[in-house]
Design a protein around this motif. Structure first.
Motif, PDB file in Angstrom:
ATOM      1  N   ILE B 105       6.631   9.633   6.267  1.00 25.22           N
ATOM      2  CA  ILE B 105       7.385   9.987   4.947  1.00 25.22           C
ATOM      3  C   ILE B 105       6.145   9.629   3.726  1.00 25.22           C
ATOM      4  O   ILE B 105       6.337  10.297   3.020  1.00 25.22           O
ATOM      5  N   ALA B 106       5.480   8.586   4.040  1.00 22.76           N
ATOM      6  CA  ALA B 106       4.435   8.309   3.201  1.00 22.76           C
ATOM      7  C   ALA B 106       3.412   9.258   2.773  1.00 22.76           C
ATOM      8  O   ALA B 106       2.977   9.655   1.637  1.00 22.76           O
ATOM      9  N   LEU B 107       2.959  10.079   3.920  1.00 22.99           N
ATOM     10  CA  LEU B 107       1.979  10.899   3.777  1.00 22.99           C
ATOM     11  C   LEU B 107       2.744  12.305   3.141  1.00 22.99           C
ATOM     12  O   LEU B 107       2.081  12.987   1.985  1.00 22.99           O
ATOM     13  N   ARG B 116       9.032  14.731  -6.773  1.00 27.41           N
ATOM     14  CA  ARG B 116       8.560  13.813  -5.858  1.00 27.41           C
ATOM     15  C   ARG B 116       9.110  12.537  -6.416  1.00 27.41           C
ATOM     16  O   ARG B 116       9.334  11.302  -5.478  1.00 27.41           O
ATOM     17  N   LYS B 117       9.253  12.376  -7.412  1.00 26.66           N
ATOM     18  CA  LYS B 117       9.788  10.827  -8.101  1.00 26.66           C
ATOM     19  C   LYS B 117      11.283  10.649  -7.564  1.00 26.66           C
ATOM     20  O   LYS B 117      11.404   9.562  -7.131  1.00 26.66           O
ATOM     21  N   LEU B 118      11.932  11.867  -7.612  1.00 26.54           N
ATOM     22  CA  LEU B 118      13.425  11.642  -7.296  1.00 26.54           C
ATOM     23  C   LEU B 118      13.181  11.242  -5.574  1.00 26.54           C
ATOM     24  O   LEU B 118      14.053  10.476  -5.218  1.00 26.54           O
ATOM     25  N   ALA B 119      12.484  12.218  -4.940  1.00 25.15           N
ATOM     26  CA  ALA B 119      12.403  11.795  -3.294  1.00 25.15           C
ATOM     27  C   ALA B 119      11.766  10.394  -3.270  1.00 25.15           C
ATOM     28  O   ALA B 119      12.563   9.723  -2.376  1.00 25.15           O
ATOM     29  N   ARG B 120      10.860   9.647  -3.998  1.00 18.97           N
ATOM     30  CA  ARG B 120      10.369   8.437  -3.641  1.00 18.97           C
ATOM     31  C   ARG B 120      11.604   7.402  -4.178  1.00 18.97           C
ATOM     32  O   ARG B 120      11.808   6.438  -3.088  1.00 18.97           O
ATOM     33  N   THR B 121      12.404   7.902  -5.273  1.00 21.42           N
ATOM     34  CA  THR B 121      13.600   6.804  -5.493  1.00 21.42           C
ATOM     35  C   THR B 121      14.539   6.899  -4.297  1.00 21.42           C
ATOM     36  O   THR B 121      15.190   5.749  -3.870  1.00 21.42           O
ATOM     37  N   LEU B 122      14.914   7.943  -3.666  1.00 22.47           N
ATOM     38  CA  LEU B 122      15.915   8.287  -2.625  1.00 22.47           C
ATOM     39  C   LEU B 122      15.519   7.392  -1.491  1.00 22.47           C
ATOM     40  O   LEU B 122      16.254   6.708  -0.763  1.00 22.47           O
ATOM     41  N   VAL B 123      14.225   7.496  -1.312  1.00 20.39           N
ATOM     42  CA  VAL B 123      13.780   6.692   0.023  1.00 20.39           C
ATOM     43  C   VAL B 123      14.087   5.223  -0.231  1.00 20.39           C
ATOM     44  O   VAL B 123      14.273   4.436   1.090  1.00 20.39           O
ATOM     45  N   ASP B 179      18.472  -0.236  12.854  1.00 21.42           N
ATOM     46  CA  ASP B 179      17.565  -1.213  12.463  1.00 21.42           C
ATOM     47  C   ASP B 179      16.152  -0.259  11.935  1.00 21.42           C
ATOM     48  O   ASP B 179      15.453  -0.599  10.830  1.00 21.42           O
ATOM     49  N   ILE B 180      15.923   0.459  12.486  1.00 19.03           N
ATOM     50  CA  ILE B 180      14.785   1.665  12.121  1.00 19.03           C
ATOM     51  C   ILE B 180      15.374   2.229  10.842  1.00 19.03           C
ATOM     52  O   ILE B 180      14.219   2.352   9.822  1.00 19.03           O
ATOM     53  N   TRP B 181      16.502   2.851  10.477  1.00 16.14           N
ATOM     54  CA  TRP B 181      17.018   3.326   9.383  1.00 16.14           C
ATOM     55  C   TRP B 181      16.891   2.226   8.029  1.00 16.14           C
ATOM     56  O   TRP B 181      16.446   2.695   7.094  1.00 16.14           O
ATOM     57  N   CYS B 182      17.336   1.110   8.485  1.00 12.84           N
ATOM     58  CA  CYS B 182      16.981   0.095   7.414  1.00 12.84           C
ATOM     59  C   CYS B 182      15.644  -0.231   7.022  1.00 12.84           C
ATOM     60  O   CYS B 182      15.163  -0.752   5.888  1.00 12.84           O
ATOM     61  N   GLY B 183      14.837  -0.216   8.026  1.00 11.46           N
ATOM     62  CA  GLY B 183      13.102  -0.714   7.807  1.00 11.46           C
ATOM     63  C   GLY B 183      12.167   0.417   7.523  1.00 11.46           C
ATOM     64  O   GLY B 183      11.188   0.208   7.003  1.00 11.46           O
ATOM     65  N   ILE B 184      12.590   1.686   7.453  1.00  5.42           N
ATOM     66  CA  ILE B 184      11.735   2.974   7.123  1.00  5.42           C
ATOM     67  C   ILE B 184      11.285   2.748   5.646  1.00  5.42           C
ATOM     68  O   ILE B 184      10.112   2.914   5.497  1.00  5.42           O
ATOM     69  N   PRO B 185      12.163   2.300   4.806  1.00  5.58           N
ATOM     70  CA  PRO B 185      11.731   2.590   3.131  1.00  5.58           C
ATOM     71  C   PRO B 185      10.638   1.516   2.940  1.00  5.58           C
ATOM     72  O   PRO B 185       9.648   1.735   2.303  1.00  5.58           O
ATOM     73  N   PHE B 186      10.707   0.315   3.604  1.00  7.07           N
ATOM     74  CA  PHE B 186       9.661  -0.500   3.508  1.00  7.07           C
ATOM     75  C   PHE B 186       8.328  -0.283   3.964  1.00  7.07           C
ATOM     76  O   PHE B 186       7.373  -0.074   3.170  1.00  7.07           O
ATOM     77  N   MET B 187       8.006   0.278   5.135  1.00  6.13           N
ATOM     78  CA  MET B 187       7.048   1.102   5.726  1.00  6.13           C
ATOM     79  C   MET B 187       6.562   2.259   4.739  1.00  6.13           C
ATOM     80  O   MET B 187       5.366   2.116   4.488  1.00  6.13           O
ATOM     81  N   ALA B 188       7.547   3.242   4.467  1.00 12.31           N
ATOM     82  CA  ALA B 188       6.917   4.285   3.675  1.00 12.31           C
ATOM     83  C   ALA B 188       6.330   3.713   2.478  1.00 12.31           C
ATOM     84  O   ALA B 188       5.381   4.106   2.114  1.00 12.31           O
ATOM     85  N   LEU B 189       7.018   2.806   1.545  1.00 11.43           N
ATOM     86  CA  LEU B 189       6.512   2.331   0.431  1.00 11.43           C
ATOM     87  C   LEU B 189       5.049   1.507   0.309  1.00 11.43           C
ATOM     88  O   LEU B 189       4.357   1.925  -0.418  1.00 11.43           O
ATOM     89  N   VAL B 190       5.057   0.793   1.490  1.00  9.18           N
ATOM     90  CA  VAL B 190       3.758   0.076   1.598  1.00  9.18           C
ATOM     91  C   VAL B 190       2.601   0.930   1.813  1.00  9.18           C
ATOM     92  O   VAL B 190       1.508   1.066   1.273  1.00  9.18           O
ATOM     93  N   PHE B 191       3.005   1.960   2.797  1.00  8.46           N
ATOM     94  CA  PHE B 191       1.972   2.870   3.425  1.00  8.46           C
ATOM     95  C   PHE B 191       1.514   3.742   2.064  1.00  8.46           C
ATOM     96  O   PHE B 191       0.360   4.083   1.790  1.00  8.46           O
ATOM     97  N   LEU B 192       2.730   4.107   1.235  1.00 11.08           N
ATOM     98  CA  LEU B 192       2.174   4.957   0.137  1.00 11.08           C
ATOM     99  C   LEU B 192       1.447   4.500  -0.873  1.00 11.08           C
ATOM    100  O   LEU B 192       0.485   4.814  -1.662  1.00 11.08           O
TER     101      LEU B 192
END
Lengths: 410, 307
Positions: B105-107, B116-123, B179-192
């Protein structure tokens, strides 16, 4: 000047006499649960009426919301400020007993009050000694769709016969609702076990609990029957281990179940949802040749041994358990009456109340022992394993009994 | 002109009039934070460790000293070892999938595209909602009769969809997915954030050298992202290992104890059974396991940093 001095003297005498009167009063403090529906007016009126009847007693009712009740009570007790009386969830009695602060209550209330409470409601009894009077109680009921079956089954065998006829998964009509999901209360199993005249533990002559009896003849038959409903006859909803009591309730309200066992609270939900089918209630079924028995869950009123006004506290209990006050209380909280004398009141003649009251004499409560929550989970896990085909009913119940006995050092 | 008070104070420190040394004053400034840490962080940890070496009554009071009693009790329970293994599987599966999906997702969000901004917000949405509420939402979604998931499957022609929470394997996977669903946004934002910190010139230089997209990812993106990846996966490992709400709300550790992990077991022993001794011993074991993992991650992080 003399007049002023005389006036001051009169006022002083009045003040002293009033304060003397106050100090002559004995104070009784009661921790009072704010049950749903119970109005603040009720507590105020009760306090005033009791004080009017007993001018020598100063009653203080401390109203407390239920979610913070336990913490507040324990804080009072640990801080040396225990009230004279308190409402408790009957299970809390174990903690209070461990703290050594509870007073046997029977000696402080009148024989009339005691005789007016059915022995089946005296869940607050430990080792044969009564420590808590029931404040609120509810037995469980069989809910059934009266538009699909003409009458309620009296026995579980009869229920199975009916279930085999009406079960129709294509039409999404499942005959029997069965809760198999881990839940803090083992209700589903209790309905079948009690209906087979079984219980979780052997009751020793001194009133204490002996070895676990979930694997005795009654326990095994009940478990076998439950498993047959699920796996052999397959007349329950599929995947029972995914269903908690609340989900079963939703399934019944949606019209997808014919028989379902629950508490009186379900009737309020069905009425509120105005379900588009006819339903009724009946006593829980029992096995053929065995006595009818329902599960009963209570809250209790206990007295603390630190009380300096036990006699006066006992007078309050006699007052509170008199018909006019109990009737109003029961109406407000919505539970069936805990006193025998109110059973015939017109207000309690609706089908739900009638069936709940009718079942009180044969009802059984949860074992009152500190290991029960763990024993509850051990039994649940084994029941789930049986439903999933991991264990046979015999294996599952033997394992449960052995583990519970080991837990209790037996 | 009057000397400002702080200058006066500094001078006094230097002269040793106000406090004997500068470092004493510094230590005094640190004192409130130190006291706070001791009272609110180290004392509870110490208290739990102490409790694990005692027999403890139902009210949480220490009774007899029994240094290994609680640990022996746990070691003798076959289900305890299963719970430890299950907790490791739960953590490893959840963290690895979260990391993989978060990275993808970050890539994707790092590519310039309209919206892109909307997509980032939705994540961020799953991250913004509280975990218990997300778990309750998924409980309804998984409901066999009225749930959105099975309804969708029925619409797609699967007439007999699974009853997700009824059976051990599906229930365990269903819990992991939440648990994955709840944790994905954190990973995506940090990687981004990590991706955006990589200098563009490195990619341009790689392109000049004829690197393909895969080679750029392999030799530019991944090495430069590894530092942040270690931190993110460490945090995610700690959170997932200690993740309580999801399992408790969805299955309470059932059916037949097949979704019970260490933290739900600790809760069960402490707050439901009031067996504080074994619960404290389990908490200490959890603490030691996480400490080991943290040290391993930290060593790796500093090695990466040194490299």
């Amino acid at each position: 000047m003399k007049k002023i001095a005389l006036l001051c003297a009169v006022i002083l005498v009045c003040v002293l006499s009033v304060s003397g009167l106050v100090s002559a009063q004995t104070r009784v403090r009661v921790m009072w649960a704010e049950y749903d529906g119970l109005t603040p007016d009720y507590a105020v009126n009760l306090e005033q009426a009791f004080e009017a009847a007993h001018p020598d007693i100063d009653l203080e009712i401390i109203s407390t919301p239920w979610p913070e009740f336990f913490d507040r009570l324990i804080t009072f007790v640990v801080g040396g400020q225990a009230p004279d009386l308190s409402v408790i969830g009957t299970r809390w009695l174990l903690d209070l007993m461990e703290m050594g602060v509870v007073e046997p209550i029977a000696q402080w209330v009148s024989d009339e009050t005691l005789a007016n409470i059915d022995p089946a409601l005296r869940e607050g009894t430990i080792g044969g000694v009564l420590y808590g009077l029931p404040v609120a109680a509810g037995t469980r009921l069989l809910y059934y769709r009266s538009d699909i079956v003409e009458r309620a089954p009296e026995t579980f065998e009869e229920m199975l016969d009916m279930a085999l006829k009406v079960h129709n998964p294509e039409e999404r009509i499942n005959a029997v609702g069965m809760s198999g999901m881990l839940y803090p209360e083992l209700t589903e199993h209790a309905y079948y076990l009690f209906g087979n005249d079984g219980y979780y533990f052997e009751i020793l002559p001194d009133g204490t609990y002996g070895r676990s009896t979930v694997n005795d003849e009654a326990g095994l038959e009940a478990m076998q029957f439950m498993n047959d409903l699920v796996n052999t006859h397959q007349v329950t909803q599929p995947g029972v281990t995914a269903y908690s009591r609340d989900e079963l309730q939703d399934l019944f309200a949606a019209g997808n179940l014919v028989f379902f066992m629950s508490g009186g609270f379900t009737s309020a939900i069905l009425e509120a949802r105005d379900v588009p089918f006819e339903w009724s209630v009946a006593p829980l079924p029992h096995f053929e040749g065995k006595p009818q028995s329902s599960l009963i869950v209570t809250d209790s009123m206990v007295m603390f041994n630190t009380s300096l006004a036990k006699e006066e506290a006992g007078k309050f209990l006699d007052f509170f358990y008199s018909d006019p006050w109990r009737l109003e209380f029961d109406k407000l909280v919505g539970f069936p009456p805990v006193t025998k004398s109110l059973a015939d009141e017109p207000y309690f003649q609706t089908p739900v109340y009638r069936v709940m009251v009718e079942q009180i004499p044969g009802a059984k409560g949860w074992p009152l022992m500190e290991e029960w929550p763990e024993a509850n989970d051990i039994i649940w896990d084994n029941i789930s394993a049986i439903f999933l085909g991991i264990k046979t009913p015999e294996q599952g119940m033997n394992d449960a009994a052995a583990e519970i006995d080991a837990l209790r050092g037996m | 002109m009057r000397t400002p008070p702080f200058v006066k104070k500094e001078m006094m420190i230097r002269k040793g009039k106000f406090w004997k040394t500068e470092s004493t004053f510094a230590y005094l400034l640190l004192l409130p934070a130190t006291v706070f840490l001791i009272v609110f962080m180290f004392y509870p940890i110490f208290s739990v460790i102490l409790m694990s070496f005692f027999q403890v009554n139902r009210l949480g009071q220490l009774m007899a000293f029994d240094p290994l009693g609680n640990y022996r009790f746990l070691a003798g329970r076959p289900d305890f070892w299963q719970i430890i293994i299950r907790t490791c599987v739960w953590t490893a599966l959840s963290v690895s999938v979260k990391t993989a999906i978060g990275l993808i997702i970050a890539l994707l969000l790092n590519i310039k595209f309209t919206g892109r901004k909307l997509a980032r917000t939705l994540v961020i949405i799953p991250w913004a909602s509280s975990v218990p509420i997300s778990a309750m939402m998924w409980q309804w979604t998984y409901n066999a009769d009225f749930g959105l998931l099975n309804h969708t499957l029925r619409v797609l022609g699967i007439s007999d969809p699974p009853i997700w929470l009824a059976f051990p394997r599906t229930a365990f996977l269903a819990n992991i997915w939440v648990d994955i669903w709840c944790g994905i946004p954190f990973m995506a934002l940090v990687f981004l954030a990590g991706l955006q910190a990589i200098p563009q010139e490195l990619y341009e230089a790689a392109e000049v050298d004829g690197a393909t997209s895969w080679l750029k990812f392999r030799y530019v993106t991944m090495p430069l992202l590894s530092g942040i990846m270690i931190v993110a996966t460490l945090l995610s490992t700690l959170w997932t290992f200690n993740s309580f709400n999801i399992i408790w709300i969805l299955t309470m550790g059932g059916p037949a104890g097949t979704t019970d992990i260490l933290v739900t077991h600790i809760y069960r022993y402490s707050f439901l059974y009031q067996r504080w001794g074994p619960a404290a011993a389990m908490a200490v074991i959890t603490f030691m396991m996480l400490l080991t993992v943290s040290i391993a991650y930290a060593r790796r992080y500093f090695r990466e940093g040194a490299a």
